[in-house]
Write a protein that holds these residues in place. Structure first.
Motif, PDB file in Angstrom:
ATOM      1  N   LYS A   1       0.805  -1.230   0.000  1.00 56.08           N
ATOM      2  CA  LYS A   1       0.000   0.000   0.000  1.00 56.08           C
ATOM      3  C   LYS A   1       0.834   1.274   0.000  1.00 56.08           C
ATOM      4  CE  LYS A   1      -4.187   1.862   2.171  1.00 56.08           C
ATOM      5  NZ  LYS A   1      -5.181   1.644   3.246  1.00 56.08           N
ATOM      6  N   PRO A   2       1.915   1.372   0.799  1.00 56.79           N
ATOM      7  CA  PRO A   2       2.701   2.615   0.781  1.00 56.79           C
ATOM      8  C   PRO A   2       3.443   2.853  -0.533  1.00 56.79           C
ATOM      9  CG  PRO A   2       3.135   1.333   2.772  1.00 56.79           C
ATOM     10  CD  PRO A   2       2.395   0.430   1.835  1.00 56.79           C
ATOM     11  N   ASN A   3       3.513   1.823  -1.384  1.00 55.43           N
ATOM     12  CA  ASN A   3       4.293   1.941  -2.617  1.00 55.43           C
ATOM     13  C   ASN A   3       3.443   1.955  -3.878  1.00 55.43           C
ATOM     14  OD1 ASN A   3       6.935   1.940  -1.396  1.00 55.43           O
ATOM     15  ND2 ASN A   3       6.558  -0.211  -0.885  1.00 55.43           N
ATOM     16  N   LEU A   4       2.131   2.060  -3.724  1.00 52.43           N
ATOM     17  CA  LEU A   4       1.277   2.063  -4.904  1.00 52.43           C
ATOM     18  C   LEU A   4       1.397   3.353  -5.717  1.00 52.43           C
ATOM     19  CD1 LEU A   4      -1.946   0.243  -3.638  1.00 52.43           C
ATOM     20  CD2 LEU A   4      -0.225  -0.594  -5.254  1.00 52.43           C
ATOM     21  N   HIS A   5       2.112   4.336  -5.178  1.00 56.15           N
ATOM     22  CA  HIS A   5       2.393   5.535  -5.982  1.00 56.15           C
ATOM     23  C   HIS A   5       3.401   5.228  -7.089  1.00 56.15           C
ATOM     24  CE1 HIS A   5       5.678   5.432  -3.051  1.00 56.15           C
ATOM     25  NE2 HIS A   5       6.387   6.113  -3.945  1.00 56.15           N
ATOM     26  N   ARG A   6       4.134   4.128  -6.931  1.00 61.38           N
ATOM     27  CA  ARG A   6       5.079   3.751  -7.984  1.00 61.38           C
ATOM     28  C   ARG A   6       4.301   3.302  -9.217  1.00 61.38           C
ATOM     29  NH1 ARG A   6       8.841  -0.089  -4.056  1.00 61.38           N
ATOM     30  NH2 ARG A   6       9.775   1.601  -2.842  1.00 61.38           N
ATOM     31  N   ARG A   7       4.615   3.872 -10.338  1.00 61.76           N
ATOM     32  CA  ARG A   7       3.859   3.570 -11.554  1.00 61.76           C
ATOM     33  C   ARG A   7       4.141   2.166 -12.066  1.00 61.76           C
ATOM     34  NH1 ARG A   7       3.872   8.804 -15.408  1.00 61.76           N
ATOM     35  NH2 ARG A   7       2.174   7.589 -16.301  1.00 61.76           N
ATOM     36  N   ASN A   8       5.191   1.531 -11.557  1.00 63.07           N
ATOM     37  CA  ASN A   8       5.549   0.195 -12.039  1.00 63.07           C
ATOM     38  C   ASN A   8       5.013  -0.914 -11.145  1.00 63.07           C
ATOM     39  OD1 ASN A   8       7.269   0.853  -9.888  1.00 63.07           O
ATOM     40  ND2 ASN A   8       8.904  -0.484 -10.645  1.00 63.07           N
ATOM     41  N   LEU A   9       4.207  -0.583 -10.130  1.00 65.64           N
ATOM     42  CA  LEU A   9       3.641  -1.581  -9.214  1.00 65.64           C
ATOM     43  C   LEU A   9       2.126  -1.530  -9.289  1.00 65.64           C
ATOM     44  CD1 LEU A   9       3.807  -3.672  -6.917  1.00 65.64           C
ATOM     45  CD2 LEU A   9       3.951  -1.753  -5.303  1.00 65.64           C
ATOM     46  N   ARG A  10       1.532  -2.667  -9.635  1.00 68.85           N
ATOM     47  CA  ARG A  10       0.072  -2.762  -9.693  1.00 68.85           C
ATOM     48  C   ARG A  10      -0.387  -4.014  -8.969  1.00 68.85           C
ATOM     49  NH1 ARG A  10      -1.694  -2.027 -15.897  1.00 68.85           N
ATOM     50  NH2 ARG A  10       0.211  -3.208 -16.294  1.00 68.85           N
ATOM     51  N   ILE A  11      -1.571  -3.923  -8.360  1.00 63.45           N
ATOM     52  CA  ILE A  11      -2.187  -5.084  -7.742  1.00 63.45           C
ATOM     53  C   ILE A  11      -3.614  -5.182  -8.254  1.00 63.45           C
ATOM     54  CG2 ILE A  11      -2.735  -3.730  -5.658  1.00 63.45           C
ATOM     55  CD1 ILE A  11      -2.641  -6.405  -4.107  1.00 63.45           C
ATOM     56  N   GLN A  12      -3.986  -6.361  -8.700  1.00 64.70           N
ATOM     57  CA  GLN A  12      -5.350  -6.604  -9.156  1.00 64.70           C
ATOM     58  C   GLN A  12      -5.978  -7.653  -8.248  1.00 64.70           C
ATOM     59  OE1 GLN A  12      -6.980  -6.775 -13.422  1.00 64.70           O
ATOM     60  NE2 GLN A  12      -6.704  -8.938 -12.921  1.00 64.70           N
ATOM     61  N   SER A  13      -7.095  -7.285  -7.639  1.00 69.93           N
ATOM     62  CA  SER A  13      -7.797  -8.195  -6.734  1.00 69.93           C
ATOM     63  C   SER A  13      -8.776  -9.063  -7.519  1.00 69.93           C
ATOM     64  CB  SER A  13      -8.531  -7.387  -5.661  1.00 69.93           C
ATOM     65  OG  SER A  13      -9.472  -6.507  -6.265  1.00 69.93           O
ATOM     66  N   ASP A  14      -9.416  -9.990  -6.801  1.00 67.96           N
ATOM     67  CA  ASP A  14     -10.425 -10.890  -7.386  1.00 67.96           C
ATOM     68  C   ASP A  14      -9.879 -11.622  -8.608  1.00 67.96           C
ATOM     69  OD1 ASP A  14     -12.538 -10.047  -5.547  1.00 67.96           O
ATOM     70  OD2 ASP A  14     -12.456  -8.157  -6.629  1.00 67.96           O
ATOM     71  N   SER A  15      -8.623 -12.035  -8.522  1.00 68.50           N
ATOM     72  CA  SER A  15      -7.946 -12.669  -9.653  1.00 68.50           C
ATOM     73  C   SER A  15      -7.392 -14.018  -9.204  1.00 68.50           C
ATOM     74  CB  SER A  15      -6.820 -11.776 -10.180  1.00 68.50           C
ATOM     75  OG  SER A  15      -7.337 -10.531 -10.620  1.00 68.50           O
ATOM     76  N   GLN A  16      -8.166 -15.054  -9.398  1.00 65.45           N
ATOM     77  CA  GLN A  16      -7.797 -16.397  -8.957  1.00 65.45           C
ATOM     78  C   GLN A  16      -6.953 -17.083 -10.025  1.00 65.45           C
ATOM     79  OE1 GLN A  16      -9.057 -18.253  -5.894  1.00 65.45           O
ATOM     80  NE2 GLN A  16      -7.143 -19.207  -6.574  1.00 65.45           N
ATOM     81  N   VAL A  17      -5.654 -17.206  -9.766  1.00 66.94           N
ATOM     82  CA  VAL A  17      -4.757 -17.862 -10.714  1.00 66.94           C
ATOM     83  C   VAL A  17      -5.028 -19.358 -10.702  1.00 66.94           C
ATOM     84  CG1 VAL A  17      -2.351 -18.337 -11.309  1.00 66.94           C
ATOM     85  CG2 VAL A  17      -3.019 -16.067 -10.479  1.00 66.94           C
ATOM     86  N   THR A  18      -5.155 -19.939 -11.888  1.00 67.64           N
ATOM     87  CA  THR A  18      -5.510 -21.359 -12.012  1.00 67.64           C
ATOM     88  C   THR A  18      -4.432 -22.194 -12.681  1.00 67.64           C
ATOM     89  OG1 THR A  18      -6.658 -20.882 -14.094  1.00 67.64           O
ATOM     90  CG2 THR A  18      -7.987 -20.867 -12.075  1.00 67.64           C
ATOM     91  N   LYS A  19      -3.436 -21.523 -13.293  1.00 69.62           N
ATOM     92  CA  LYS A  19      -2.443 -22.295 -14.035  1.00 69.62           C
ATOM     93  C   LYS A  19      -1.244 -21.419 -14.355  1.00 69.62           C
ATOM     94  CE  LYS A  19      -2.264 -25.331 -18.116  1.00 69.62           C
ATOM     95  NZ  LYS A  19      -3.033 -25.797 -19.308  1.00 69.62           N
TER      96      LYS A  19
END
Length: 603
Positions: free
Chosen positions: A243-261
């Motif tokens: 959270k403190p680093n989300l100002h960095r344009r090169n860091l993104r987090i996407q929720s509700d994303s269930q990796v399956t493979k």
């Protein structure tokens, strides 16, 4: 009213109260485009995944994407004292896994099994755990290194514990060399305790054990827990590192994303992942590496679904084997604990729901961020001791004192959450219901029993088969027998009996009444019926040299037989650490991030 309705009503009340106390929790996330290509994909935003993402994004030339299966944490997860209330409602923000029926233990639990929740929200299990910050013992890490895992000795990993830490506990000349200041993860001494907290430390002294900072030079003794809390609010790994680093344009987090493979090219290089986002199957691609930080249950599950694992198991489920790697999902370890070694105390000596959520507690929390709501619910103290012959500096048992009785809530919440059969509650706990009390739980720090994680089917939506195989090794039962006797000794100290007024629950437990009460055979029966999980899964993607047939990852956490893929979480532990696993998982994330930086030329 059925249990499901009780749980839903309690969760709604707690959620509403939490929003009044701290406001709506928020965690900004992103929506990435289809078939996005980045340098690094991190699967999971928990204790290890968050530090990996934060550290890699320190290089502005690298694009980092975190895929989290769950959503934003609810308000009640930020209030330390409210976590127990939320546990039955994990379905909103957790995997409601269950263990398989156990053959050697848990005979007093529903289906000889128990709920095995894992965090499915931003922050992972660090957003729903009890916030204990215990690093374990120096021998834990020296033993990893002795297996051939270079760079994992205690002297090396201590630098990473300190790097992540912003320590706000009591600094002394004895512990100052062991703590870090200014790191992303705030660690405080627990802000609130019932009268039992001090009594527990004094009981330890009466038995000849010191009170000390167990994250410093020595782990052997009694302590008041350090916790991942900042100013009365939980500090999950994601709150601290991402959270403190989300100002960095090169860091993104996407929720509700269930990796399956995990996706591989023809050369068995990991090139991306397939995941489900809002009921759509999508893909993301990694130019450099894919990192699995989904935890000791879901990281091996993902490898298996991707065709990396024991050939026989995969082919039986119709999954094409890319790499026959027998160790995936094996070497499962957890810390079994015993519930039900209980004492009753006069009113005001232990935890009660009324005081926790009463007006005075709420006012103190709102105005000072202190009081019962500022600390993990009922967790008062720990102790680490050596009960058998061996290295006197390395514990074989941990004891947790919880200032609540199983029946303090009249059987509405705690007993169903722990998973006791209703007849066990009625027979063993109900006669004391509504009374304040405490439980001393022995926990095996280095269990010899081993379990497994396997697939139920080739459907990613199916939960895996989680078999801890608790107490399958007879030595675990015999060590627990010594642990029960030590717990009784703590509760029988003068401090506990005379100052606290402790009265032991000496009713024979359900299923063991045919045995002479208090005999070794009675307690062995008690152990097999009442032992259960401490929710510390580890070891299922074992870090070991290639010569070890159970090895899944190298000492640099690279998955064997493929390239461009690492596992960085508690699953890599060859041996579980001798304490709660959250702090070691954060350290593993820090260590793994440095491996990646080194291998890609960014030091």
């Amino acid at each position: 009213m059925g249990q499901a309705a009780i749980n839903a009503a309690m969760a709604a009340l707690v959620g509403f109260t939490a929003k009044l106390l701290i406001g709506q929790a928020n965690f900004p996330t992103d929506i990435v485009e289809d078939d996005v290509s980045v340098d690094f994909i991190i699967v999971g935003s928990g204790s290890a995944g968050s530090p990996v993402a934060a550290r890699l994004s320190e290089n502005p030339a690298w694009e980092v994407l975190v895929l989290e299966a769950g959503g934003a944490p609810p308000a009640e997860s930020r209030v330390p004292g409210m976590m127990l209330y939320s546990m039955p409602d994990y379905g909103r923000y957790g995997y409601n896994y269950r263990t398989t029926p156990q053959k050697y233990s848990q005979f007093n639990y529903v289906n000889n099994a128990n709920l095995f929740p894992r965090g499915k929200l931003i922050g992972g299990s660090s957003a729903v755990n009890f916030m204990m910050y215990n690093r374990g013992n120096r021998y834990d890490y020296d033993r990893w290194a002795a297996l051939g895992n270079n760079g994992w000795d205690y002297k090396t990993v201590l630098k990473y514990f300190k790097k992540s830490e912003n320590y706000r506990g009591r600094i002394t000349p004895e512990n100052t060399a062991y703590h870090g200041v200014g790191g992303p993860m705030t660690v405080e001494s627990k802000r609130y305790g019932t009268p039992l907290a001090k009594a527990y430390l004094d009981a330890g002294r009466e038995l000849g054990y010191p009170s000390l900072d167990t994250n410093a030079a020595s782990q052997m003794g009694f302590n008041t827990p350090d916790v991942t809390v900042k100013d009365g609010l939980r500090q999950s790994a994601a709150e601290s590192f991402i959270k403190p680093n989300l100002h960095r344009r090169n860091l993104r987090i996407q929720s509700d994303s269930q990796v399956t493979k995990v996706l591989f090219d023809r050369n068995l290089r990991a090139i991306g992942v397939e995941y489900k986002h809002r009921n759509r199957v999508r893909r993301a691609y990694a130019r450099k590496e894919v990192v699995l930080s989904a935890g000791a249950v879901d990281s091996p599950k993902l490898l298996l679904l991707s065709g990396v694992g024991p050939r026989q198991h995969l082919e039986a489920l119709g999954i094409r084997t890319l790499v026959d790697l027998p160790g995936v999902g094996q070497n499962f370890q957890d810390h079994p604990s015993i519930f039900g070694i209980c004492w009753n105390v006069p009113k005001g000596m232990a935890t009660s729901f009324q005081r926790l959520l009463g007006p005075a507690s709420k006012i103190e929390y709102i105005t000072k961020r202190s009081g019962p709501l500022s600390a993990p619910f009922g967790m008062e103290g720990n102790a680490w001791v050596r009960l058998r012959e061996g290295d006197p500096t390395f514990p074989d048992m941990q004891f947790l004192i919880a200032s609540l009785s199983i029946g303090v809530d009249f059987g509405l919440l705690i007993s169903p959450t722990v998973g006791f059969k209703r007849e066990v509650y009625n027979d063993y706990f109900k006669p004391y219901q509504g009374q304040e009390g405490f439980n001393i739980g022995p926990m095996l720090t280095v269990p010899k029993s081993r379990g497994s994680i396997t697939l139920r089917s080739n459907d990613p939506a199916d939960p895996p088969l989680i078999d801890p195989n608790f107490l399958s090794h007879p030595d675990d039962v015999e060590l627990f027998l010594e642990g029960v006797k030590f717990a009784l000794a703590i509760g029988n100290t003068t401090v506990m009996r005379e100052r606290i007024g402790a009265r032991f629950n000496d009713r024979p437990v359900t299923g063991c009444k045919h045995l002479s009460y208090g005999s070794d055979d009675y307690w062995r029966c008690f152990i097999r019926r009442m032992a259960s999980t401490t929710y510390h899964p580890a070891g299922t993607c074992k870090m070991a040299p290639e010569s070890d047939p159970g090895s899944v990852v190298s000492s640099r956490l690279l998955v064997r037989g493929v390239s461009g893929l690492r596992v960085i979480d508690a699953s890599i532990m060859p041996f579980i650490t001798s304490g709660n696993t959250n702090a070691p998982s954060i350290m593993i994330g820090e260590r793994g991030a440095d491996f990646i930086k080194e291998d890609h030329g960014f030091i």
